[in-house]
Design a protein around this motif. Structure first.
Motif, PDB file in Angstrom:
ATOM      1  N   GLY A  72      51.797 -56.006 -31.607  1.00 55.55           N
ATOM      2  CA  GLY A  72      50.795 -55.700 -32.480  1.00 55.55           C
ATOM      3  C   GLY A  72      50.869 -56.799 -33.710  1.00 55.55           C
ATOM      4  O   GLY A  72      49.669 -57.089 -34.310  1.00 55.55           O
ATOM      5  N   TRP A  73      51.951 -57.173 -34.190  1.00 54.66           N
ATOM      6  CA  TRP A  73      52.006 -58.194 -35.049  1.00 54.66           C
ATOM      7  C   TRP A  73      51.764 -59.435 -34.634  1.00 54.66           C
ATOM      8  O   TRP A  73      51.077 -60.280 -35.354  1.00 54.66           O
ATOM      9  N   VAL A  74      52.084 -59.774 -33.348  1.00 56.72           N
ATOM     10  CA  VAL A  74      51.626 -60.942 -32.721  1.00 56.72           C
ATOM     11  C   VAL A  74      50.048 -61.192 -32.723  1.00 56.72           C
ATOM     12  O   VAL A  74      49.572 -62.286 -33.029  1.00 56.72           O
ATOM     13  N   GLY A  75      49.569 -60.227 -32.206  1.00 57.32           N
ATOM     14  CA  GLY A  75      48.240 -60.138 -32.170  1.00 57.32           C
ATOM     15  C   GLY A  75      47.355 -60.144 -33.561  1.00 57.32           C
ATOM     16  O   GLY A  75      46.570 -60.874 -33.837  1.00 57.32           O
ATOM     17  N   GLY A  76      47.957 -59.460 -34.639  1.00 51.52           N
ATOM     18  CA  GLY A  76      47.249 -59.642 -35.823  1.00 51.52           C
ATOM     19  C   GLY A  76      47.638 -60.914 -36.516  1.00 51.52           C
ATOM     20  O   GLY A  76      46.487 -61.476 -37.265  1.00 51.52           O
ATOM     21  N   THR A  77      48.893 -61.545 -36.297  1.00 50.01           N
ATOM     22  CA  THR A  77      48.694 -62.692 -36.919  1.00 50.01           C
ATOM     23  C   THR A  77      47.654 -63.856 -36.101  1.00 50.01           C
ATOM     24  O   THR A  77      47.201 -64.663 -36.733  1.00 50.01           O
ATOM     25  N   ALA A  78      47.572 -63.553 -34.758  1.00 48.83           N
ATOM     26  CA  ALA A  78      46.742 -64.623 -34.240  1.00 48.83           C
ATOM     27  C   ALA A  78      45.345 -64.517 -34.577  1.00 48.83           C
ATOM     28  O   ALA A  78      44.483 -65.397 -34.707  1.00 48.83           O
ATOM     29  N   PHE A  79      45.158 -62.966 -34.909  1.00 49.05           N
ATOM     30  CA  PHE A  79      43.645 -62.884 -35.357  1.00 49.05           C
ATOM     31  C   PHE A  79      43.475 -63.478 -36.736  1.00 49.05           C
ATOM     32  O   PHE A  79      42.519 -64.076 -37.108  1.00 49.05           O
ATOM     33  N   ALA A  80      44.506 -63.411 -37.470  1.00 49.29           N
ATOM     34  CA  ALA A  80      44.401 -64.027 -38.998  1.00 49.29           C
ATOM     35  C   ALA A  80      44.429 -65.502 -39.025  1.00 49.29           C
ATOM     36  O   ALA A  80      43.663 -65.977 -39.674  1.00 49.29           O
ATOM     37  N   TYR A  81      45.067 -66.073 -37.818  1.00 47.58           N
ATOM     38  CA  TYR A  81      45.114 -67.445 -37.692  1.00 47.58           C
ATOM     39  C   TYR A  81      43.701 -68.035 -37.258  1.00 47.58           C
ATOM     40  O   TYR A  81      43.131 -68.977 -37.866  1.00 47.58           O
ATOM     41  N   VAL A  82      43.116 -67.570 -36.261  1.00 46.97           N
ATOM     42  CA  VAL A  82      42.029 -67.953 -35.622  1.00 46.97           C
ATOM     43  C   VAL A  82      40.737 -67.561 -36.597  1.00 46.97           C
ATOM     44  O   VAL A  82      39.923 -68.401 -36.620  1.00 46.97           O
TER      45      VAL A  82
END
Length: 133
Positions: A72-82
């Motif tokens: 969940g954190w990796v996915g949320g971080t990737a969403f925030a980055y992209v």
């Protein structure tokens, strides 16, 4: 049990039944018993895996119970980055004359994150209906 392995096992069992049981009714009964045994074994394996999952989820260590939150954190971080950080960094880089920040391949990531969000949504729905505690 892996369904790719289950099929050949059942076929071998049916071949043995054809050789050793000439009576069609007895052979049909034996085939049904073979399928029942395979299904029970698969059910027992599924129940055992669910018990393992429940124990992992209640474990105090983040290294055991934290793999779901990690995704969940990796996915949320990737969403925030992209969605936020990369466009902002691209804009700043174009003003300063720096190279643009790297792109990340998010195709597989979206599948994992949407699956996690779907499972979380189903759990929330079950909790609101009183199905789970």
């Amino acid at each position: 049990m892996n369904p790719l392995i289950l099929g050949p096992i059942l076929e071998v069992g049916k071949t043995l039944l054809d050789r050793f049981i000439p009576d069609p009714e007895a052979k049909r009964q034996a085939e049904m018993e073979l399928v029942r045994m395979a299904a029970e074994g698969e059910l027992k394996q599924t129940i055992a895996q669910l018990e393992i999952n429940a124990r992992e989820a209640t474990h105090a260590s983040v290294f055991v119970a934290g793999w779901r939150p990690y995704f969940g954190w990796v996915g949320g971080t990737a969403f925030a980055y992209v969605g936020i950080l990369k466009p902002l960094l691209t804009w700043i880089a174009s003003i300063k004359g720096w190279p643009a920040p790297p792109d990340i391949d998010t195709d597989f990531l979206w599948v994992v994150v949407s699956g996690l969000l779907g499972i979380g949504g189903l759990r929330t729905f079950e909790k609101t209906k009183g199905v789970t505690k």
